[in-house]
Design a protein around this motif. Structure first.
Motif, short mmCIF file in Angstrom:
data_model
loop_
_atom_site.label_atom_id
_atom_site.label_comp_id
_atom_site.label_asym_id
_atom_site.label_seq_id
_atom_site.Cartn_x
_atom_site.Cartn_y
_atom_site.Cartn_z
N MET A 30 0.85 -1.20 0.00
CA MET A 30 0.00 0.00 0.00
C MET A 30 0.88 1.24 0.00
N THR A 31 0.57 2.22 -0.89
CA THR A 31 1.35 3.45 -0.93
C THR A 31 1.09 4.28 0.31
N ALA A 32 2.04 5.17 0.63
CA ALA A 32 1.89 6.01 1.81
C ALA A 32 0.62 6.85 1.74
N ALA A 33 0.28 7.33 0.53
CA ALA A 33 -0.90 8.19 0.39
C ALA A 33 -2.19 7.42 0.62
N ALA A 34 -2.16 6.10 0.40
CA ALA A 34 -3.38 5.31 0.55
C ALA A 34 -3.57 4.77 1.96
N ARG A 35 -2.59 4.94 2.82
CA ARG A 35 -2.70 4.42 4.19
C ARG A 35 -3.72 5.24 4.96
N PRO A 36 -4.64 4.59 5.67
CA PRO A 36 -5.72 5.33 6.34
C PRO A 36 -5.32 5.86 7.71
N VAL A 37 -6.04 6.89 8.12
CA VAL A 37 -6.02 7.36 9.50
C VAL A 37 -7.13 6.64 10.24
N LEU A 38 -6.82 6.07 11.38
CA LEU A 38 -7.83 5.40 12.21
C LEU A 38 -8.36 6.41 13.22
N VAL A 39 -9.66 6.63 13.19
CA VAL A 39 -10.33 7.54 14.13
C VAL A 39 -11.12 6.69 15.11
N VAL A 40 -10.77 6.79 16.39
CA VAL A 40 -11.46 6.04 17.44
C VAL A 40 -12.18 7.07 18.31
N ALA A 41 -13.49 7.18 18.11
CA ALA A 41 -14.27 8.23 18.78
C ALA A 41 -15.73 7.83 18.80
N PRO A 99 -7.55 8.68 3.33
CA PRO A 99 -8.52 7.66 3.74
C PRO A 99 -8.72 7.66 5.25
N VAL A 100 -9.95 7.44 5.68
CA VAL A 100 -10.30 7.43 7.10
C VAL A 100 -11.11 6.18 7.40
N VAL A 101 -10.77 5.50 8.49
CA VAL A 101 -11.59 4.42 9.02
C VAL A 101 -11.94 4.79 10.45
N ARG A 102 -13.24 4.84 10.75
CA ARG A 102 -13.70 5.31 12.06
C ARG A 102 -14.46 4.22 12.81
N GLY A 130 8.56 -8.41 15.30
CA GLY A 130 8.22 -7.77 16.57
C GLY A 130 7.11 -6.75 16.46
N ASP A 131 6.48 -6.64 15.29
CA ASP A 131 5.36 -5.71 15.10
C ASP A 131 4.04 -6.48 15.08
N TRP A 132 3.00 -5.82 15.57
CA TRP A 132 1.66 -6.42 15.54
C TRP A 132 1.01 -6.16 14.19
N ASP A 133 0.35 -7.19 13.67
CA ASP A 133 -0.45 -7.04 12.47
C ASP A 133 -1.78 -7.75 12.70
N GLY A 134 -2.70 -7.54 11.80
CA GLY A 134 -4.03 -8.10 11.95
C GLY A 134 -5.02 -7.13 11.38
N ALA A 135 -6.25 -7.17 11.87
CA ALA A 135 -7.28 -6.32 11.29
C ALA A 135 -8.32 -5.92 12.33
N LEU A 136 -8.94 -4.79 12.04
CA LEU A 136 -10.06 -4.27 12.82
C LEU A 136 -11.20 -4.10 11.83
N THR A 137 -12.34 -4.75 12.08
CA THR A 137 -13.43 -4.71 11.12
C THR A 137 -14.77 -4.72 11.82
N ASP A 138 -15.77 -4.11 11.17
CA ASP A 138 -17.13 -4.16 11.69
C ASP A 138 -18.08 -4.84 10.70
N GLY A 139 -17.51 -5.52 9.73
CA GLY A 139 -18.33 -6.18 8.72
C GLY A 139 -18.58 -5.33 7.50
N ARG A 180 -16.52 -2.03 7.16
CA ARG A 180 -15.22 -1.38 6.97
C ARG A 180 -14.18 -2.24 7.65
N SER A 181 -12.98 -2.21 7.08
CA SER A 181 -11.90 -3.00 7.65
C SER A 181 -10.59 -2.26 7.44
N VAL A 182 -9.69 -2.40 8.41
CA VAL A 182 -8.37 -1.79 8.27
C VAL A 182 -7.33 -2.76 8.83
N ARG A 183 -6.25 -2.95 8.07
CA ARG A 183 -5.14 -3.73 8.58
C ARG A 183 -4.32 -2.87 9.51
#
Length: 322
Positions: A1-12, A32-35, A55-64, A66-69
């Motif tokens: 994924m290019t740097a420009a396409a990487r999303p900001v995760l908004v937790v609010a 891109p934004v994933v909230r 040593g880095d965490w990977d995985g995903a956060l999804t609500d069915g 929207r999803s973000v790695r």
């Protein structure tokens, strides 16, 4: 994924004016934004985190929908999300335990991501402690009111004699009183008369300060190196004591932050490892700035709406990586 396409995760929370304004600014920049709201985890949000060999965490956060790695996230805007809500099918004796597990897993996994934060919640919680804030403010070169926290009426009276002037009392911890009839009342900063100090002071901790004379007050919003100062001039006795108690009697404006104050504010933020804060200052008739407190998750949308200061844009620029 290019740097420009990487999303900001908004937790609010879903209904949060400040988060809405930041998301709008990010959208205008094509970021891109994933909230998500933490309150939706674990019932409607699924989180998976796996520790890689690097040593880095990977995985995903999804609500069915929207999803973000986790490895794709470029920054996190963490702003007053709700606490995880546990399903009613969980036995009552396990609910608190399950909520703490969910809260801890989400917080700690996200906090382990090596990305930009506004603000990392671990640092945010420490930065919210009012008594320690006064220590950090003094070390950063700011003037603070003379203060005492006590449940001893004799000590409170001695403090009043030392001050030889008006006193105020304020909460050590923010929050509201549940009145039991669907009403909640804010405990506001209020003037106190030392002549009325009695044994009721022993019932809990009391936070007393000298009352600072005010030309006006400042809600100073810091976003990394950028500082935005909205002024509040109280037009009633209530608004002068605590502007939150009389919004209709406030005259709004803006001002320039003196360079020594600006330097101290940035040093204050650095001491906690945070980049955002909503600071409350009084400006005395002699134009001296006096620090009251900083809310590391404080409101600011009303400052932008009343003054036009580009606070949301500053958030977006920082989260974008500029």
């Amino acid at each position: 994924m290019t740097a420009a396409a990487r999303p900001v995760l908004v937790v609010a929370e879903q209904l949060d004016a400040a988060a809405d304004m930041v998301v709008d600014q990010l959208n205008q920049r094509g970021v891109p934004v994933v909230r998500f709201d933490a309150a939706d985890f674990p019932q409607s949000v699924t989180l998976t985190g796996q520790l890689g060999t690097s040593g880095d965490w990977d995985g995903a956060l999804t609500d069915g929908h929207r999803s973000v790695r986790l490895s794709d996230v470029r920054a996190v805007y963490y702003r007053r999300p709700g606490r995880p809500v546990i399903a009613d099918t969980v036995p009552e004796s396990y609910k608190q335990w399950a909520q703490n597990q969910a809260d801890c897993a989400l917080l700690n996994l996200l906090s382990a991501l090596p990305v930009r934060w506004i603000n990392n919640p671990h640092f945010d919680r420490l930065a919210a402690h009012k008594p320690q804030q006064l220590v950090a403010a003094v070390k950063a070169g700011l003037r603070v009111p003379r203060s005492i926290i006590t449940n001893n009426p004799e000590t409170a009276r001695a403090f009043a004699e030392e001050i030889e002037g008006p006193l105020i009392c304020k909460p050590v911890l923010g929050g509201r009183l549940d009145m039991g009839d669907e009403r909640q009342l804010m405990v506001a900063t209020h003037a106190v008369d030392p002549a009325e100090f009695d044994d009721s002071i022993r019932l809990t901790a009391h936070y007393f300060q000298e009352r600072i004379p005010k030309k006006y007050e400042v809600r100073l919003v810091a976003v990394s190196e950028k500082l935005f100062a909205g002024t509040l001039r109280g037009l009633s006795g209530k608004a002068v004591t605590d502007w939150r108690t009389d919004y209709e009697a406030i005259e709004y404006g803006t001002t320039t932050v003196p360079e020594p104050v600006a330097t101290s504010v940035r040093q204050f933020l650095d001491s906690y490892g945070i980049v955002f804060g909503s600071f409350d200052f009084a400006v005395t008739p002699d134009d001296e700035w006096v620090f009251f407190e900083n809310n590391p998750a404080g409101t600011w949308s009303w400052v932008e709406n009343r003054t036009g200061l580009p606070i949301a844009a500053a958030h977006a620029e920082y989260l974008q990586g500029k």
